[in-house]
Scaffold this motif. Sequence first.
Motif, PDB file in Angstrom:
ATOM      1  N   GLU A  28      17.792  -3.037  -3.481  1.00 42.25           N
ATOM      2  CA  GLU A  28      19.036  -2.661  -2.798  1.00 42.25           C
ATOM      3  C   GLU A  28      18.908  -2.804  -1.285  1.00 42.25           C
ATOM      4  O   GLU A  28      19.820  -3.287  -0.618  1.00 42.25           O
ATOM      5  CB  GLU A  28      19.440  -1.229  -3.163  1.00 42.25           C
ATOM      6  CG  GLU A  28      20.746  -0.785  -2.552  1.00 42.25           C
ATOM      7  CD  GLU A  28      21.948  -1.610  -2.983  1.00 42.25           C
ATOM      8  OE1 GLU A  28      22.921  -1.685  -2.202  1.00 42.25           O
ATOM      9  OE2 GLU A  28      21.927  -2.196  -4.089  1.00 42.25           O
ATOM     10  N   LEU A  29      17.774  -2.413  -0.734  1.00 49.78           N
ATOM     11  CA  LEU A  29      17.561  -2.578   0.708  1.00 49.78           C
ATOM     12  C   LEU A  29      17.577  -4.048   1.105  1.00 49.78           C
ATOM     13  O   LEU A  29      18.123  -4.409   2.155  1.00 49.78           O
ATOM     14  CB  LEU A  29      16.229  -1.931   1.125  1.00 49.78           C
ATOM     15  CG  LEU A  29      16.206  -0.413   1.122  1.00 49.78           C
ATOM     16  CD1 LEU A  29      14.782   0.098   1.334  1.00 49.78           C
ATOM     17  CD2 LEU A  29      17.139   0.146   2.174  1.00 49.78           C
ATOM     18  N   ARG A  30      17.015  -4.884   0.272  1.00 47.01           N
ATOM     19  CA  ARG A  30      17.039  -6.325   0.555  1.00 47.01           C
ATOM     20  C   ARG A  30      18.454  -6.877   0.510  1.00 47.01           C
ATOM     21  O   ARG A  30      18.844  -7.693   1.345  1.00 47.01           O
ATOM     22  CB  ARG A  30      16.137  -7.075  -0.417  1.00 47.01           C
ATOM     23  CG  ARG A  30      14.675  -6.862  -0.111  1.00 47.01           C
ATOM     24  CD  ARG A  30      13.795  -7.651  -1.019  1.00 47.01           C
ATOM     25  NE  ARG A  30      12.407  -7.481  -0.588  1.00 47.01           N
ATOM     26  CZ  ARG A  30      11.370  -7.789  -1.314  1.00 47.01           C
ATOM     27  NH1 ARG A  30      11.531  -8.314  -2.513  1.00 47.01           N
ATOM     28  NH2 ARG A  30      10.154  -7.599  -0.851  1.00 47.01           N
ATOM     29  N   ARG A  31      19.248  -6.427  -0.478  1.00 49.68           N
ATOM     30  CA  ARG A  31      20.654  -6.870  -0.551  1.00 49.68           C
ATOM     31  C   ARG A  31      21.415  -6.433   0.690  1.00 49.68           C
ATOM     32  O   ARG A  31      22.164  -7.211   1.276  1.00 49.68           O
ATOM     33  CB  ARG A  31      21.324  -6.308  -1.805  1.00 49.68           C
ATOM     34  CG  ARG A  31      21.020  -7.090  -3.062  1.00 49.68           C
ATOM     35  CD  ARG A  31      21.926  -6.678  -4.205  1.00 49.68           C
ATOM     36  NE  ARG A  31      21.659  -5.335  -4.678  1.00 49.68           N
ATOM     37  CZ  ARG A  31      20.784  -5.022  -5.620  1.00 49.68           C
ATOM     38  NH1 ARG A  31      20.075  -5.969  -6.200  1.00 49.68           N
ATOM     39  NH2 ARG A  31      20.608  -3.780  -6.001  1.00 49.68           N
TER      40      ARG A  31
ATOM     41  N   PRO B 160       8.247   4.032 -10.642  1.00 43.44           N
ATOM     42  CA  PRO B 160       8.120   2.649 -10.184  1.00 43.44           C
ATOM     43  C   PRO B 160       9.414   1.838 -10.323  1.00 43.44           C
ATOM     44  O   PRO B 160       9.744   1.030  -9.457  1.00 43.44           O
ATOM     45  CB  PRO B 160       7.032   2.053 -11.080  1.00 43.44           C
ATOM     46  CG  PRO B 160       6.317   3.212 -11.654  1.00 43.44           C
ATOM     47  CD  PRO B 160       7.275   4.359 -11.674  1.00 43.44           C
ATOM     48  N   GLU B 161      10.159   2.062 -11.389  1.00 48.22           N
ATOM     49  CA  GLU B 161      11.411   1.328 -11.580  1.00 48.22           C
ATOM     50  C   GLU B 161      12.440   1.734 -10.534  1.00 48.22           C
ATOM     51  O   GLU B 161      13.180   0.889 -10.017  1.00 48.22           O
ATOM     52  CB  GLU B 161      11.943   1.550 -12.984  1.00 48.22           C
ATOM     53  CG  GLU B 161      11.100   0.870 -14.048  1.00 48.22           C
ATOM     54  CD  GLU B 161      11.627   1.093 -15.449  1.00 48.22           C
ATOM     55  OE1 GLU B 161      12.820   1.435 -15.603  1.00 48.22           O
ATOM     56  OE2 GLU B 161      10.838   0.921 -16.390  1.00 48.22           O
ATOM     57  N   ALA B 162      12.481   3.018 -10.216  1.00 38.45           N
ATOM     58  CA  ALA B 162      13.410   3.483  -9.188  1.00 38.45           C
ATOM     59  C   ALA B 162      13.023   2.917  -7.825  1.00 38.45           C
ATOM     60  O   ALA B 162      13.894   2.497  -7.045  1.00 38.45           O
ATOM     61  CB  ALA B 162      13.433   5.012  -9.144  1.00 38.45           C
ATOM     62  N   LEU B 163      11.740   2.877  -7.546  1.00 38.64           N
ATOM     63  CA  LEU B 163      11.264   2.315  -6.282  1.00 38.64           C
ATOM     64  C   LEU B 163      11.626   0.840  -6.180  1.00 38.64           C
ATOM     65  O   LEU B 163      12.099   0.374  -5.140  1.00 38.64           O
ATOM     66  CB  LEU B 163       9.750   2.511  -6.146  1.00 38.64           C
ATOM     67  CG  LEU B 163       9.099   1.979  -4.877  1.00 38.64           C
ATOM     68  CD1 LEU B 163       9.709   2.605  -3.629  1.00 38.64           C
ATOM     69  CD2 LEU B 163       7.592   2.235  -4.920  1.00 38.64           C
TER      70      LEU B 163
ATOM     71  N   ALA C  79       0.835  -1.207   0.000  1.00 37.78           N
ATOM     72  CA  ALA C  79       0.000   0.000   0.000  1.00 37.78           C
ATOM     73  C   ALA C  79       0.869   1.257   0.000  1.00 37.78           C
ATOM     74  O   ALA C  79       0.567   2.234  -0.693  1.00 37.78           O
ATOM     75  CB  ALA C  79      -0.935  -0.002   1.204  1.00 37.78           C
ATOM     76  N   THR C  80       1.968   1.225   0.750  1.00 41.11           N
ATOM     77  CA  THR C  80       2.890   2.366   0.773  1.00 41.11           C
ATOM     78  C   THR C  80       3.513   2.569  -0.596  1.00 41.11           C
ATOM     79  O   THR C  80       3.604   3.707  -1.087  1.00 41.11           O
ATOM     80  CB  THR C  80       3.985   2.157   1.836  1.00 41.11           C
ATOM     81  OG1 THR C  80       3.362   2.006   3.110  1.00 41.11           O
ATOM     82  CG2 THR C  80       4.959   3.311   1.867  1.00 41.11           C
ATOM     83  N   CYS C  81       3.926   1.479  -1.237  1.00 43.91           N
ATOM     84  CA  CYS C  81       4.516   1.574  -2.575  1.00 43.91           C
ATOM     85  C   CYS C  81       3.511   2.133  -3.581  1.00 43.91           C
ATOM     86  O   CYS C  81       3.860   3.000  -4.392  1.00 43.91           O
ATOM     87  CB  CYS C  81       5.011   0.208  -3.030  1.00 43.91           C
ATOM     88  SG  CYS C  81       6.448  -0.399  -2.136  1.00 43.91           S
ATOM     89  N   VAL C  82       2.277   1.647  -3.533  1.00 45.34           N
ATOM     90  CA  VAL C  82       1.238   2.136  -4.440  1.00 45.34           C
ATOM     91  C   VAL C  82       1.016   3.631  -4.216  1.00 45.34           C
ATOM     92  O   VAL C  82       0.925   4.408  -5.168  1.00 45.34           O
ATOM     93  CB  VAL C  82      -0.077   1.342  -4.263  1.00 45.34           C
ATOM     94  CG1 VAL C  82      -1.233   2.013  -4.989  1.00 45.34           C
ATOM     95  CG2 VAL C  82       0.098  -0.092  -4.740  1.00 45.34           C
TER      96      VAL C  82
END
Length: 74
Positions: free
Chosen positions: A57-60, A48-51, A36-39
């Motif tokens: 990157e945060l997951r890595r 959207p691609e940058a997000l 919901a935050t992403c939307v």
Amino acid sequence: MSSRETDRMSSAQQTLDILYEISQLLHTQLDKETLATCVSMIENGVNPEALAGVIQELRRENTRIPEQSNVNGQ
């Protein structure tokens, strides 16, 4: 709350539910709140691609932190 507002909120919830189902099928590992935050961010003009890149990157980085702790003996 007016009937129109109730209908709009119901429609928004249904849309989020569908997006969540799609996200589960695609194994995005996003919970409903994060989705919901992403939307919301995309609706407010975030690319959207940058997000998606930031999330990846945060997951890595999240996987590197425990690895670095083990290397440093912590």
